[in-house]
Design a protein around this motif. Structure first.
Motif: not given
Length: 113
Positions: A5-13, A83-91, A95-106
């Motif tokens: 199960n992917v951890e998603r504690n989004c409220k923490d961020f 997904s989230t971990s203790k001190n980071s998240y992957t997102f 651009i709104v309306g575009s199908d092009q997406k990128q991923r990153g980790t904060v």
């Protein structure tokens, strides 16, 4: 039944100070930003910008610059925490309306009080 199960504690961020590192043409770039629920203040290469945040759900929000300097900056950006971990998240972002997406980790630098 899934074993993973992917951890998603989004409220923490929703608030805090964060760092996003990425590469452009082999050069490492770093953006630091502070988020306070509905406002995000970002610093990149010595320049500071402020954006409004509209939360769509606990894990999705729309980012729109308050003072865009050009047409590209006027476009809203859709952000989705995958997904989230203790001190980071992957997102995923794009651009709104575009199908092009990128991923990153904060990475979280500090928690807002």
């Amino acid at each position: 039944m899934s074993c993973y199960n992917v951890e998603r504690n989004c409220k923490d961020f929703k608030t805090g100070k964060f760092k996003f590192e990425y590469e452009v043409d082999g050069v490492k770039k770093t953006t630091v930003f502070e988020r306070k629920d509905s406002i995000e203040i970002e610093t990149f290469e010595g320049k500071t910008d402020t954006s409004r945040i509209r939360w769509v759900s606990d894990c999705e929000y729309i980012l729109k610059k308050i003072h865009p300097k050009n047409m590209a900056e006027e476009k809203a950006i859709s952000m989705k925490i995958l997904s989230t971990s203790k001190n980071s998240y992957t997102f995923e972002f794009g651009i709104v309306g575009s199908d092009q997406k990128q991923r990153g980790t904060v990475e979280r630098i500090s928690v807002s009080r």
